[in-house]
Design a protein around this motif. Structure first.
Motif, mmCIF file in Angstrom:
data_model
loop_
_atom_site.group_PDB
_atom_site.id
_atom_site.type_symbol
_atom_site.label_atom_id
_atom_site.label_comp_id
_atom_site.label_asym_id
_atom_site.label_seq_id
_atom_site.Cartn_x
_atom_site.Cartn_y
_atom_site.Cartn_z
ATOM 1 N N ALA A 43 16.048 59.977 25.751
ATOM 2 C CA ALA A 43 15.237 58.861 25.278
ATOM 3 C C ALA A 43 16.042 57.955 24.361
ATOM 4 C CB ALA A 43 13.993 59.385 24.556
ATOM 5 N N ARG A 44 16.840 58.555 23.469
ATOM 6 C CA ARG A 44 17.679 57.757 22.570
ATOM 7 C C ARG A 44 18.797 57.046 23.330
ATOM 8 N NH1 ARG A 44 14.044 59.179 19.618
ATOM 9 N NH2 ARG A 44 14.220 59.907 17.450
ATOM 10 N N LEU A 45 19.266 57.677 24.408
ATOM 11 C CA LEU A 45 20.346 57.103 25.201
ATOM 12 C C LEU A 45 19.843 56.093 26.229
ATOM 13 C CD1 LEU A 45 22.462 60.331 25.839
ATOM 14 C CD2 LEU A 45 23.152 58.364 24.470
ATOM 15 N N LEU A 46 18.532 55.825 26.230
ATOM 16 C CA LEU A 46 17.940 54.875 27.171
ATOM 17 C C LEU A 46 18.175 55.301 28.618
ATOM 18 C CD1 LEU A 46 19.008 51.549 25.402
ATOM 19 C CD2 LEU A 46 16.943 52.903 25.044
ATOM 20 N N GLY A 47 18.080 56.605 28.852
ATOM 21 C CA GLY A 47 18.189 57.103 30.216
ATOM 22 C C GLY A 47 19.339 58.055 30.449
ATOM 23 N N GLY A 48 20.319 58.060 29.581
ATOM 24 C CA GLY A 48 21.447 58.968 29.762
ATOM 25 C C GLY A 48 22.763 58.291 29.439
ATOM 26 N N LEU A 49 23.852 58.992 29.689
ATOM 27 C CA LEU A 49 25.180 58.439 29.454
ATOM 28 C C LEU A 49 25.455 57.308 30.443
ATOM 29 C CD1 LEU A 49 27.203 61.731 28.894
ATOM 30 C CD2 LEU A 49 26.489 60.079 27.162
ATOM 31 N N PRO A 50 25.997 56.199 29.985
ATOM 32 C CA PRO A 50 26.205 55.048 30.873
ATOM 33 C C PRO A 50 27.267 55.315 31.925
ATOM 34 C CG PRO A 50 27.192 54.650 28.726
ATOM 35 C CD PRO A 50 26.420 55.923 28.599
ATOM 36 N N ARG A 51 26.930 54.990 33.163
ATOM 37 C CA ARG A 51 27.896 55.125 34.251
ATOM 38 C C ARG A 51 28.883 53.956 34.208
ATOM 39 N NH1 ARG A 51 26.154 59.082 37.825
ATOM 40 N NH2 ARG A 51 23.951 59.618 37.710
ATOM 41 N N GLY A 52 30.067 54.221 34.744
ATOM 42 C CA GLY A 52 31.096 53.197 34.710
ATOM 43 C C GLY A 52 31.689 53.001 33.331
ATOM 44 N N GLN A 53 31.477 53.985 32.436
ATOM 45 C CA GLN A 53 31.951 53.855 31.064
ATOM 46 C C GLN A 53 32.573 55.168 30.602
ATOM 47 O OE1 GLN A 53 31.940 51.023 29.497
ATOM 48 N NE2 GLN A 53 30.588 49.851 30.850
ATOM 49 N N LEU A 54 33.422 55.060 29.577
ATOM 50 C CA LEU A 54 34.042 56.215 28.943
ATOM 51 C C LEU A 54 33.282 56.521 27.653
ATOM 52 C CD1 LEU A 54 36.392 58.276 28.711
ATOM 53 C CD2 LEU A 54 37.688 56.494 27.496
ATOM 54 N N SER A 55 32.699 57.705 27.563
ATOM 55 C CA SER A 55 31.972 58.143 26.375
ATOM 56 C C SER A 55 32.674 59.352 25.781
ATOM 57 C CB SER A 55 30.517 58.477 26.720
ATOM 58 O OG SER A 55 29.822 57.339 27.189
ATOM 59 N N GLU A 56 32.179 59.835 24.645
ATOM 60 C CA GLU A 56 32.800 60.996 24.023
ATOM 61 C C GLU A 56 31.768 61.805 23.245
ATOM 62 O OE1 GLU A 56 35.900 59.492 21.492
ATOM 63 O OE2 GLU A 56 34.551 58.153 20.415
ATOM 64 N N ILE A 57 32.007 63.111 23.215
ATOM 65 C CA ILE A 57 31.231 64.032 22.388
ATOM 66 C C ILE A 57 32.209 64.593 21.372
ATOM 67 C CG2 ILE A 57 29.822 66.111 22.312
ATOM 68 C CD1 ILE A 57 29.111 65.633 25.237
ATOM 69 N N ALA A 58 31.972 64.293 20.099
ATOM 70 C CA ALA A 58 32.928 64.650 19.048
ATOM 71 C C ALA A 58 32.254 65.504 17.988
ATOM 72 C CB ALA A 58 33.514 63.394 18.415
ATOM 73 N N GLY A 59 32.970 66.521 17.537
ATOM 74 C CA GLY A 59 32.442 67.371 16.485
ATOM 75 C C GLY A 59 33.354 68.551 16.234
ATOM 76 N N ALA A 60 33.118 69.219 15.121
ATOM 77 C CA ALA A 60 33.895 70.412 14.803
ATOM 78 C C ALA A 60 33.468 71.576 15.686
ATOM 79 C CB ALA A 60 33.716 70.766 13.327
ATOM 80 N N ALA A 61 34.230 72.663 15.646
ATOM 81 C CA ALA A 61 33.877 73.862 16.410
ATOM 82 C C ALA A 61 32.524 74.391 15.954
ATOM 83 C CB ALA A 61 34.949 74.924 16.226
ATOM 84 N N SER A 62 31.760 74.927 16.901
ATOM 85 C CA SER A 62 30.455 75.547 16.638
ATOM 86 C C SER A 62 29.421 74.554 16.128
ATOM 87 C CB SER A 62 30.597 76.710 15.632
ATOM 88 O OG SER A 62 31.483 77.689 16.123
ATOM 89 N N GLU A 191 35.287 51.298 35.675
ATOM 90 C CA GLU A 191 34.493 50.077 35.751
ATOM 91 C C GLU A 191 34.025 49.788 37.167
ATOM 92 O OE1 GLU A 191 36.809 46.976 34.065
ATOM 93 O OE2 GLU A 191 36.244 47.442 32.003
ATOM 94 N N GLY A 192 32.739 49.444 37.249
ATOM 95 C CA GLY A 192 32.157 49.081 38.531
ATOM 96 C C GLY A 192 31.790 50.245 39.413
ATOM 97 N N GLY A 193 32.042 51.481 38.944
ATOM 98 C CA GLY A 193 31.732 52.660 39.749
ATOM 99 C C GLY A 193 30.514 53.404 39.244
ATOM 100 N N ASP A 194 30.182 54.497 39.913
ATOM 101 C CA ASP A 194 29.017 55.303 39.546
ATOM 102 C C ASP A 194 29.379 56.477 38.644
ATOM 103 O OD1 ASP A 194 27.285 53.734 41.069
ATOM 104 O OD2 ASP A 194 27.768 54.849 42.901
ATOM 105 N N ALA A 195 30.652 56.680 38.374
ATOM 106 C CA ALA A 195 31.062 57.835 37.581
ATOM 107 C C ALA A 195 30.928 57.556 36.092
ATOM 108 C CB ALA A 195 32.503 58.214 37.908
ATOM 109 N N ALA A 196 30.561 58.597 35.360
ATOM 110 C CA ALA A 196 30.587 58.572 33.902
ATOM 111 C C ALA A 196 31.604 59.611 33.459
ATOM 112 C CB ALA A 196 29.206 58.877 33.327
ATOM 113 N N CYS A 197 32.383 59.268 32.451
ATOM 114 C CA CYS A 197 33.416 60.181 31.965
ATOM 115 C C CYS A 197 33.183 60.457 30.491
ATOM 116 C CB CYS A 197 34.803 59.581 32.180
ATOM 117 S SG CYS A 197 36.173 60.642 31.652
ATOM 118 N N VAL A 198 33.336 61.725 30.100
ATOM 119 C CA VAL A 198 33.115 62.138 28.719
ATOM 120 C C VAL A 198 34.344 62.864 28.199
ATOM 121 C CG1 VAL A 198 31.806 63.691 27.226
ATOM 122 C CG2 VAL A 198 30.607 62.280 28.893
#
Length: 268
Positions: A43-62, A191-198
């Motif tokens: 809901a916060r992401l407005l549907g999910g991770l954006p396709r055609g874009q590079l995103s990241e999940i960042a944080g310390a261990a655990s 860009e322009g594709g259906d893949a999302a990368c994290v």
């Protein structure tokens, strides 16, 4: 206004709408999103991770960073999509992945080499993709270089629509030496594709203009933070942890933090 609407419609038809400057509407964001199947987060992401874009999940261990990545791969494979995991240091456990809901038959697992992740293992002369070195840190540099090359090959193939590059255990000294041009090249492939990368990383290093950064951390303010089971110190075990994810994006309006619940299976 009619001309602008016609131009935007043409760009969307050609899958070039992500080049528009400005905020995506909720409807277009839903169409472009790759959901994690976590309702509060989607809901916060407005549907999910954006396709055609590079995103990241960042944080310390655990702090739940890997759990979020596995949740996304699980949701993608259960939708029938092909996914890829570039496992830089061979940390992925297939049994745990299957338990998290990942359909392993739809997952391309690119295994790296299980080696030391200490900061001393990185040679200061190393420049990723440009200059190799010879010394005690050579294995770390080679593992990262191979992972980046594998990511390029997977994205160029265009078969996998959910791709994770696991750099969580790369020493910070090595992570900071990866040139910004590396991520620009990755974004051009997306860009322009259906893949999302994290990117799975210990701290934010890169995202595209339309990508999202999810910062994870243990929240003591949510449902007690870390919880333990067992009445005696020798029998005590981790029972669960409350995770907070802060969402950051330069183009998408994302509302506040998200509280997530992580439970621990004592049988694992």
């Amino acid at each position: 206004m009619a001309t602008k609407a016609a131009l935007e419609a043409l760009l969307r038809d050609r899958k070039l709408d992500r080049t528009l400057i400005g905020h995506l509407s909720a409807a277009s964001a839903d169409e472009a999103g790759s959901p994690l199947a976590l309702p509060a987060l989607d809901a916060r992401l407005l549907g999910g991770l954006p396709r055609g874009q590079l995103s990241e999940i960042a944080g310390a261990a655990s702090t739940g960073r890997t759990s979020l990545a596995w949740a996304w791969l699980s949701a993608a494979t259960r939708r029938g999509e092909s996914a890829a995991l570039i496992d830089t240091f061979d940390r992925f456990d297939p049994a745990s992945g299957a338990a998290a809901g990942i359909e392993l038959t739809r997952l391309l697992w690119v295994r790296g080499q299980a080696i030391s992740k200490t900061g001393a293992a990185v040679d200061p002369a190393w420049l990723p993709g440009v200059r190799m070195v010879s010394g005690p840190g050579t294995l770390v540099e080679r593992a990262v270089d191979r992972a980046l090359k594998a990511l390029n090959l997977v994205l160029q193939a265009g078969v996998c629509t959910a791709v994770v590059l696991d750099l969580a255990d790369v020493p910070l000294a090595g992570l900071r030496r990866i040139p910004a041009s590396t991520w620009l090249r990755v974004q051009r492939l997306l860009e322009g594709g259906d893949a999302a990368c994290v990117l799975l990383v210990p701290l934010p290093v890169a995202r595209s203009a339309g990508g999202v950064t999810m910062l994870t951390g243990v929240s003591d303010a949510l449902a007690g933070g870390v919880r333990w089971a067992g009445s005696h110190d020798r029998a005590r075990r981790l029972a669960g942890v409350s995770i907070a994810a802060r969402l950051v994006s330069p183009r998408r309006t994302l509302c506040g933090d998200v509280g997530l619940e992580a439970r621990v299976d004592p049988s694992i």
